[in-house]
Design a protein around this motif. Structure first.
Motif, PDB file in Angstrom:
ATOM      1  N   LEU A 156       0.824  -1.200   0.000  1.00 39.31           N
ATOM      2  CA  LEU A 156       0.000   0.000   0.000  1.00 39.31           C
ATOM      3  C   LEU A 156       0.866   1.261   0.000  1.00 39.31           C
ATOM      4  O   LEU A 156       0.587   2.211  -0.745  1.00 39.31           O
ATOM      5  N   LEU A 157       1.928   1.266   0.794  1.00 38.43           N
ATOM      6  CA  LEU A 157       2.819   2.421   0.849  1.00 38.43           C
ATOM      7  C   LEU A 157       3.505   2.665  -0.498  1.00 38.43           C
ATOM      8  O   LEU A 157       3.578   3.805  -0.965  1.00 38.43           O
ATOM      9  N   PHE A 158       4.011   1.619  -1.128  1.00 38.23           N
ATOM     10  CA  PHE A 158       4.664   1.790  -2.423  1.00 38.23           C
ATOM     11  C   PHE A 158       3.670   2.236  -3.482  1.00 38.23           C
ATOM     12  O   PHE A 158       3.984   3.083  -4.314  1.00 38.23           O
ATOM     13  N   PHE A 159       2.454   1.672  -3.455  1.00 38.47           N
ATOM     14  CA  PHE A 159       1.440   2.078  -4.418  1.00 38.47           C
ATOM     15  C   PHE A 159       1.116   3.558  -4.267  1.00 38.47           C
ATOM     16  O   PHE A 159       1.122   4.313  -5.233  1.00 38.47           O
ATOM     17  N   VAL A 160       0.852   3.979  -3.036  1.00 33.64           N
ATOM     18  CA  VAL A 160       0.484   5.374  -2.782  1.00 33.64           C
ATOM     19  C   VAL A 160       1.659   6.313  -3.061  1.00 33.64           C
ATOM     20  O   VAL A 160       1.480   7.383  -3.642  1.00 33.64           O
ATOM     21  N   LEU A 161       2.857   5.917  -2.677  1.00 38.01           N
ATOM     22  CA  LEU A 161       4.033   6.751  -2.899  1.00 38.01           C
ATOM     23  C   LEU A 161       4.247   7.019  -4.384  1.00 38.01           C
ATOM     24  O   LEU A 161       4.373   8.174  -4.806  1.00 38.01           O
ATOM     25  N   SER A 166       3.848  -3.488  -6.956  1.00 40.28           N
ATOM     26  CA  SER A 166       2.765  -2.590  -6.521  1.00 40.28           C
ATOM     27  C   SER A 166       3.158  -1.131  -6.724  1.00 40.28           C
ATOM     28  O   SER A 166       2.302  -0.291  -7.021  1.00 40.28           O
ATOM     29  N   GLY A 167       4.434  -0.802  -6.609  1.00 42.77           N
ATOM     30  CA  GLY A 167       4.891   0.548  -6.921  1.00 42.77           C
ATOM     31  C   GLY A 167       4.724   0.863  -8.397  1.00 42.77           C
ATOM     32  O   GLY A 167       4.297   1.961  -8.768  1.00 42.77           O
ATOM     33  N   LEU A 168       5.038  -0.104  -9.252  1.00 43.88           N
ATOM     34  CA  LEU A 168       4.831   0.076 -10.689  1.00 43.88           C
ATOM     35  C   LEU A 168       3.353   0.249 -10.998  1.00 43.88           C
ATOM     36  O   LEU A 168       2.978   1.081 -11.825  1.00 43.88           O
ATOM     37  N   ALA A 169       2.506  -0.513 -10.317  1.00 45.67           N
ATOM     38  CA  ALA A 169       1.058  -0.373 -10.516  1.00 45.67           C
ATOM     39  C   ALA A 169       0.595   1.028 -10.134  1.00 45.67           C
ATOM     40  O   ALA A 169      -0.237   1.622 -10.815  1.00 45.67           O
ATOM     41  N   GLY A 170       1.143   1.586  -9.053  1.00 38.63           N
ATOM     42  CA  GLY A 170       0.798   2.946  -8.659  1.00 38.63           C
ATOM     43  C   GLY A 170       1.200   3.966  -9.710  1.00 38.63           C
ATOM     44  O   GLY A 170       0.450   4.904  -9.998  1.00 38.63           O
ATOM     45  N   ALA A 171       2.364   3.789 -10.303  1.00 39.95           N
ATOM     46  CA  ALA A 171       2.818   4.711 -11.345  1.00 39.95           C
ATOM     47  C   ALA A 171       1.939   4.609 -12.585  1.00 39.95           C
ATOM     48  O   ALA A 171       1.615   5.619 -13.213  1.00 39.95           O
ATOM     49  N   LEU A 190       4.664  18.148 -15.610  1.00 41.76           N
ATOM     50  CA  LEU A 190       5.382  18.011 -16.874  1.00 41.76           C
ATOM     51  C   LEU A 190       4.466  17.745 -18.063  1.00 41.76           C
ATOM     52  O   LEU A 190       4.925  17.729 -19.192  1.00 41.76           O
ATOM     53  N   ARG A 191       3.182  17.519 -17.783  1.00 44.15           N
ATOM     54  CA  ARG A 191       2.173  17.265 -18.813  1.00 44.15           C
ATOM     55  C   ARG A 191       2.550  16.082 -19.708  1.00 44.15           C
ATOM     56  O   ARG A 191       2.327  16.085 -20.909  1.00 44.15           O
ATOM     57  N   MET A 192       3.157  15.081 -19.096  1.00 48.60           N
ATOM     58  CA  MET A 192       3.482  13.833 -19.776  1.00 48.60           C
ATOM     59  C   MET A 192       2.831  12.711 -18.969  1.00 48.60           C
ATOM     60  O   MET A 192       3.210  12.470 -17.828  1.00 48.60           O
ATOM     61  N   SER A 193       1.874  12.022 -19.534  1.00 45.68           N
ATOM     62  CA  SER A 193       1.043  11.097 -18.770  1.00 45.68           C
ATOM     63  C   SER A 193       1.773   9.864 -18.267  1.00 45.68           C
ATOM     64  O   SER A 193       1.351   9.260 -17.301  1.00 45.68           O
ATOM     65  N   TRP A 194       2.835   9.471 -18.897  1.00 45.89           N
ATOM     66  CA  TRP A 194       3.475   8.211 -18.514  1.00 45.89           C
ATOM     67  C   TRP A 194       4.901   8.397 -18.020  1.00 45.89           C
ATOM     68  O   TRP A 194       5.684   7.451 -18.015  1.00 45.89           O
ATOM     69  N   ILE A 195       5.251   9.583 -17.569  1.00 47.79           N
ATOM     70  CA  ILE A 195       6.641   9.854 -17.182  1.00 47.79           C
ATOM     71  C   ILE A 195       7.106   8.972 -16.015  1.00 47.79           C
ATOM     72  O   ILE A 195       8.219   8.460 -16.021  1.00 47.79           O
ATOM     73  N   MET A 196       6.256   8.771 -15.011  1.00 47.15           N
ATOM     74  CA  MET A 196       6.681   7.969 -13.861  1.00 47.15           C
ATOM     75  C   MET A 196       6.786   6.495 -14.220  1.00 47.15           C
ATOM     76  O   MET A 196       7.647   5.796 -13.696  1.00 47.15           O
ATOM     77  N   ALA A 197       5.941   6.013 -15.109  1.00 43.60           N
ATOM     78  CA  ALA A 197       6.039   4.620 -15.541  1.00 43.60           C
ATOM     79  C   ALA A 197       7.331   4.380 -16.319  1.00 43.60           C
ATOM     80  O   ALA A 197       7.862   3.273 -16.313  1.00 43.60           O
ATOM     81  N   ILE A 198       7.845   5.427 -16.958  1.00 48.31           N
ATOM     82  CA  ILE A 198       9.107   5.311 -17.687  1.00 48.31           C
ATOM     83  C   ILE A 198      10.300   5.408 -16.732  1.00 48.31           C
ATOM     84  O   ILE A 198      11.290   4.694 -16.880  1.00 48.31           O
ATOM     85  N   ILE A 199      10.199   6.258 -15.733  1.00 49.43           N
ATOM     86  CA  ILE A 199      11.292   6.465 -14.774  1.00 49.43           C
ATOM     87  C   ILE A 199      11.361   5.340 -13.737  1.00 49.43           C
ATOM     88  O   ILE A 199      12.427   5.059 -13.197  1.00 49.43           O
ATOM     89  N   TYR A 200      10.249   4.680 -13.469  1.00 55.00           N
ATOM     90  CA  TYR A 200      10.185   3.684 -12.395  1.00 55.00           C
ATOM     91  C   TYR A 200      11.238   2.569 -12.507  1.00 55.00           C
ATOM     92  O   TYR A 200      11.842   2.212 -11.489  1.00 55.00           O
ATOM     93  N   PRO A 201      11.488   1.979 -13.682  1.00 54.89           N
ATOM     94  CA  PRO A 201      12.544   0.945 -13.731  1.00 54.89           C
ATOM     95  C   PRO A 201      13.921   1.442 -13.295  1.00 54.89           C
ATOM     96  O   PRO A 201      14.691   0.686 -12.689  1.00 54.89           O
ATOM     97  N   ILE A 207       3.755  10.524  -6.514  1.00 51.58           N
ATOM     98  CA  ILE A 207       4.870  11.107  -7.262  1.00 51.58           C
ATOM     99  C   ILE A 207       4.544  11.145  -8.752  1.00 51.58           C
ATOM    100  O   ILE A 207       4.786  12.144  -9.433  1.00 51.58           O
ATOM    101  N   GLY A 208       3.980  10.060  -9.262  1.00 50.94           N
ATOM    102  CA  GLY A 208       3.621  10.007 -10.670  1.00 50.94           C
ATOM    103  C   GLY A 208       2.552  11.020 -11.029  1.00 50.94           C
ATOM    104  O   GLY A 208       2.620  11.669 -12.073  1.00 50.94           O
ATOM    105  N   PHE A 209       1.559  11.182 -10.166  1.00 54.91           N
ATOM    106  CA  PHE A 209       0.500  12.142 -10.427  1.00 54.91           C
ATOM    107  C   PHE A 209       1.060  13.563 -10.480  1.00 54.91           C
ATOM    108  O   PHE A 209       0.741  14.336 -11.382  1.00 54.91           O
ATOM    109  N   LEU A 210       1.916  13.900  -9.527  1.00 52.39           N
ATOM    110  CA  LEU A 210       2.506  15.245  -9.513  1.00 52.39           C
ATOM    111  C   LEU A 210       3.402  15.481 -10.728  1.00 52.39           C
ATOM    112  O   LEU A 210       3.348  16.545 -11.347  1.00 52.39           O
TER     113      LEU A 210
END
Length: 107
Positions: free
Chosen positions: A13-18, A84-89, A30-41, A22-25
């Motif tokens: 839950l903590l990793f998902f919310v974290l 779960s962190g990747l799922a949150g992103a 940056l107006r890029m919808s998938w930036i956190m999913a790209i940075i997460y790895p 971060i991804g939402f912000l």
């Protein structure tokens, strides 16, 4: 260390919310919808591996071999937490796209 089911659920839950937050912000600013999913790895590599970042360029063979070994040695609980962190992103990307589609313009 023994991970209880309660610790696993709280960590997930903590990793998902974290990473959702971060991804939402980042998506909003940056107006890029998938930036956190790209940075997460890259973030996962920093979490899992103990090799300095510069060694991926100077001694790449040994660094990537060590990274592969560290990924193989991860416990199933650790993998579940990282997934779960990747799922949150990813969910943050979907939410920001849905909000933009419904007319909410963030910044």
């Amino acid at each position: 260390m023994v991970v209880t089911i309660v610790m696993l659920i709280i960590s997930m839950l903590l990793f998902f919310v974290l990473f959702f937050g971060i991804g939402f912000l980042l998506n909003m600013l940056l107006r890029m919808s998938w930036i956190m999913a790209i940075i997460y790895p890259i973030i996962v590599i920093f979490i899992v591996d103990d090799v300095r970042f510069i060694e991926y360029f100077t001694n790449s063979g040994k660094a990537f071999q060590g990274l592969g070994t560290n990924f193989i040695q991860l416990a199933p609980a650790d993998l579940i937490i990282l997934i779960s962190g990747l799922a949150g992103a990813i969910v943050a990307g979907f939410v920001i796209k849905l909000l933009r589609k419904n007319g909410y313009q963030m910044f």
